[in-house]
Design an enzyme around this catalytic site. Sequence first.
Site, PDB file in Angstrom:
ATOM      1  NE  ARG A 102      98.749 -12.808  59.887  1.00  0.00           N
ATOM      2  CZ  ARG A 102      99.879 -12.255  60.326  1.00  0.00           C
ATOM      3  NH1 ARG A 102     100.114 -12.186  61.622  1.00  0.00           N
ATOM      4  NH2 ARG A 102     100.771 -11.775  59.499  1.00  0.00           N
ATOM      5  CB  THR A 106      93.658  -5.525  60.870  1.00  0.00           C
ATOM      6  OG1 THR A 106      93.039  -6.756  60.439  1.00  0.00           O
ATOM      7  CG2 THR A 106      92.933  -4.346  60.228  1.00  0.00           C
ATOM      8  CG  ASP A 198     101.676 -16.069  53.559  1.00  0.00           C
ATOM      9  OD1 ASP A 198     101.381 -17.295  53.510  1.00  0.00           O
ATOM     10  OD2 ASP A 198     100.823 -15.203  53.794  1.00  0.00           O
ATOM     11  CG  ASP A 201     101.192 -16.631  49.923  1.00  0.00           C
ATOM     12  OD1 ASP A 201     100.091 -17.160  49.676  1.00  0.00           O
ATOM     13  OD2 ASP A 201     101.330 -15.404  50.124  1.00  0.00           O
TER      14      ASP A 201
END
Length: 207
Positions: A102, A106, A198, A201
Amino acid sequence: MAVHLVQHPIVQDALSSLRNKSTSPSHFRRLTHRLSLIVAMDATRKLPMTLARVETPLELAQGEVLDGDVVVVPVLRAGLGMVDAVLELLPHARVGHIGLERDEQTAVASRYYVRLPAGIGHSTALIVDPMLATGGSALAAIDVLRRAGAKDVRLLCIIAAPEGVAAVEAGHPGLPIFTAAVDRQLDARKFILPGLGDFGDRLYGTT
Ligand code: PRP
Ligand code: URA
């Protein structure tokens, strides 16, 4: 509804720890594995079976064995955290990879890698991607598999947002989504609330 919410006390307990911002990457990986096992059990409830005669030490028994090809398809990176759990249940499954990322501004997913096993037209394809946010990544992954001929496609997640569920349902009515949670909403950056941040992550300690 094509959403199957996987409910179990062990799921709720693991989810709480997974969401906790203090959870270390190594514990996060263990929790991901545990949750993936349970989600995969639900997602594989209906798999092709065939009758088999088994010789016990005492007599012949009528049994059933799995019959049919299964392909597990992790969406990189975060989906990699779910693969081993599925392979633990289905050791003969083949594995395809789809790399999607991603854009941070955006939230639009772009594809950087695809490698699928050959001949998946009659396989059960299990897409594993823990986060279903806008649904852009899931739709891109489903599109890759459909173009490769897959008909039985199932999506396995850990946390889904209502927006992502709606997007998949609109694009592919009836495609089954198995998830441990459907959260409240997306924020302005298209992150899931309350979510867990995330996933990739946190899985790999890249924050
Ligand atoms: C995350 C996640 C999904 C995607 C979901 O991946 O693993 O693939 O976002 O968001 P969407 O539904 O809005 O498309 P990300 O792009 O952050 O890549 P990563 O796994 O490499 O961190
Ligand atoms: N991807 C993630 O890893 N987390 C989110 O909240 C949304 C997309």
